[in-house]
Design an enzyme around this catalytic site. Structure first.
Site, PDB file in Angstrom:
ATOM      1  N   ASN A 175       0.853  -1.199   0.000  1.00 49.89           N
ATOM      2  CA  ASN A 175       0.000   0.000   0.000  1.00 49.89           C
ATOM      3  C   ASN A 175       0.883   1.240   0.000  1.00 49.89           C
ATOM      4  OD1 ASN A 175      -2.646   1.521   0.594  1.00 49.89           O
ATOM      5  ND2 ASN A 175      -1.276   2.246   2.214  1.00 49.89           N
ATOM      6  N   GLU A 176       0.612   2.142  -0.896  1.00 50.82           N
ATOM      7  CA  GLU A 176       1.321   3.431  -0.970  1.00 50.82           C
ATOM      8  C   GLU A 176       2.822   3.235  -0.730  1.00 50.82           C
ATOM      9  OE1 GLU A 176      -0.706   6.541   1.240  1.00 50.82           O
ATOM     10  OE2 GLU A 176      -2.385   6.467  -0.150  1.00 50.82           O
ATOM     11  N   GLU A 294      -8.311   3.947  -3.254  1.00 53.01           N
ATOM     12  CA  GLU A 294      -8.641   4.949  -2.231  1.00 53.01           C
ATOM     13  C   GLU A 294      -8.988   6.237  -2.965  1.00 53.01           C
ATOM     14  OE1 GLU A 294      -5.961   5.408   1.138  1.00 53.01           O
ATOM     15  OE2 GLU A 294      -5.402   3.286   0.997  1.00 53.01           O
TER      16      GLU A 294
END
Ligand code: AHR
Length: 480
Positions: A175-176, A294
């Site tokens: 994630n990210e 997101e």
């Protein structure tokens, strides 16, 4: 008066229902005192999950729910969340420095999959790749998806109450990773992705592996990842994140800030186009899809009912509902490449559908938009031609029914709209549902949970029907 023409012969294809997906992270009040109240609570619940939210979720047909983060995922050890709940460790989590809250691990893999089953959504797991090892993520996949008793981990899953596989299909690899997930360069991340996706490539359930995409418009990330990746491992989609931020106060914004916010949300369209064209250089056949796992507004926290206790918790007004409609219409119009999107987040956080605490719960205007748009799920996209300035609009067709979702972006001006059908006639009955409020700052609270709610009427229509779109309104037109 604006005129729109539906052209059914021009379509981008099927609108993947997963575009209407959600995200639930272990952060602030999303789970604890939000979605999860515990089995022994006096608050009505289904095995610990707040009944009022589960019931409301069922009504919007959520296709997919991402978990456990977000940033949280990058320090999550899945083994902390299995076994008897009273024996699970209390741990520090990624967000501890921000709010000093610890993680009780009361919601783990089994509970989360149960939540997904309660609401009818597919689970989408985000796997830690910065503070664990590939074998541990492969073990998690085996624990979740291996057939009953096939391996010791499958047997352990049975011992913990679920003999049958969880059949988790969607796996995010990190994630990210350009930021909170390890501050990697795209090349470093691509190598890490290849390592994890190769080791974790177990095939019990048509598992789909999703790579961390760019932060908003960072097309260099997409280019450099694709250049390094070179199809060296299975890859279903590249997932970028785009928070359109804020403009002014979440509740007391000015008219100018209303438009600034909508302009920021409208950027989603160009982001998809830019990432798509970067990806096509390396993937000319368009095999690799885009996911936006997101997205949403990110206002300063503190406007929600917990008054700042729940990290990032914020109220949602008619303006946030308009951002939702605008964004979902953009996704519909890019359904040939956008396969999934997950609004952030479900409850007591950013751009949420629910605010809850103690025995109270309210849906936000954003919830109503998801409910109004559900007819687009798995429907065939239809091109809308005509005068669209000042509006957001998209259309689809499924089982002989047209679903048209139109937002009037004006803060204070009513629009009139005529809709015709290329090569045919629209007539018969239409359900027309309008979500608006005379005050664009209006929002729902525990005391006034219905302040912003949709109103439906049934009307006789023809090609000359004029639909009145109030200022700051979202209208759903369903024509059978
Ligand atoms: O949604 C809150 C946080 O925003 C997520 O954990 C992270 O992925 C993003 O930066």
């Amino acid at each position: 008066m604006k005129r729109i023409e539906l052209i059914p012969s021009e379509s981008k294809g099927k609108i993947n229902r997963n575009i209407y997906g959600h995200f639930s992270e272990h952060i602030g009040g999303v789970f604890y005192d939000g979605l999860w109240v515990g089995e022994d609570s006096e608050i009505p619940n289904y095995g610990g999950f707040r009944k009022s939210i589960v019931d409301a979720m069922r009504e919007i047909k959520p296709p997919v729910l991402r978990w456990p983060g977000g940033c949280f995922a990058e320090t999550y050890d899945w083994r902390d969340g299995i076994g008897p709940r009273d024996k699970r460790p209390v741990t520090l989590n990624w967000w501890y420095n921000n709010d000093k809250r610890t993680e009780s691990n009361q919601v783990g893999t089994h509970e989360f999959v149960r939540l997904c089953r309660l609401i009818g959504a597919e689970p989408y797991f985000a796997a830690n790749i910065t503070s664990t090892t590939p074998i541990e993520i492969r073990n998690w996949m085996e624990y979740c998806n291996a057939p009953e008793k096939l391996t010791s981990l499958a047997a352990a899953r049975g011992d913990n109450g679920d003999a049958q596989p969880f059949a988790v299909k969607y796996w995010g690899i990190g994630n990210e990773n350009w930021g909170g997930g390890g501050n990697m360069t795209p090349e470093m991340y691509a190598r890490r992705y290849i390592q994890y996706a190769t080791v974790c490539n177990i095939r019990f359930n048509d598992e789909k592996y999703i790579a961390c995409g760019a932060n908003a418009g960072d097309v260099a990330w997409t280019n450099r990842f694709m250049a390094e990746f070179r199809n060296a491992a299975p890859l279903y989609a590249l997932a970028f994140h785009y928070y359109c931020g804020s403009a002014g106060d979440p509740l007391k914004f000015t008219e100018a800030e209303w438009y600034q916010m909508l302009d920021k949300a409208a950027v989603m369209d160009s982001l998809i186009k830019r990432h798509r064209s970067a990806m096509r250089t390396y993937d000319p056949d368009g095999r690799i899809k885009i996911i936006v796992d997101e997205w949403g507004c990110w206002h300063p926290g503190g406007s929600g009912p917990s008054k700042g206790y729940n990290l990032f918790e914020q109220q949602s007004t008619v303006r946030d509902a308009m951002v939702t409609a605008l964004t979902l219409n953009i996704f519909n119009d890019h359904c040939d490449i956008v396969d999934m999107a997950n609004v952030a987040q479900l409850c007591n956080n950013l751009h949420c559908l629910f605010l809850a605490g103690g025995d109270k719960m309210t849906v936000t205007p954003t919830y109503h938009v998801f409910k109004m748009f559900k007819g687009h799920q798995d429907a065939r996209h239809i091109f809308c031609a005509g005068e669209k300035d000042g509006l957001t609009i998209s259309a689809s067709e499924k089982d002989g029914k047209y679903t048209i979702t139109a937002g009037n972006l004006s803060y204070n001006k009513t629009e009139e709209l005529k809709i015709s059908l290329f090569g045919g006639k629209l007539n018969g009955k239409a359900n027309v549902t309008v979500l608006t409020h005379e005050d664009p700052h209006a929002h729902n609270t525990f005391d006034e949970p219905d302040k912003v709610h949709p109103v439906t009427s049934v009307i006789d229509i023809g090609d000359d029907t004029v639909y009145t779109l109030p200022p700051a309104s979202i209208t759903l037109i369903e024509i059978a």
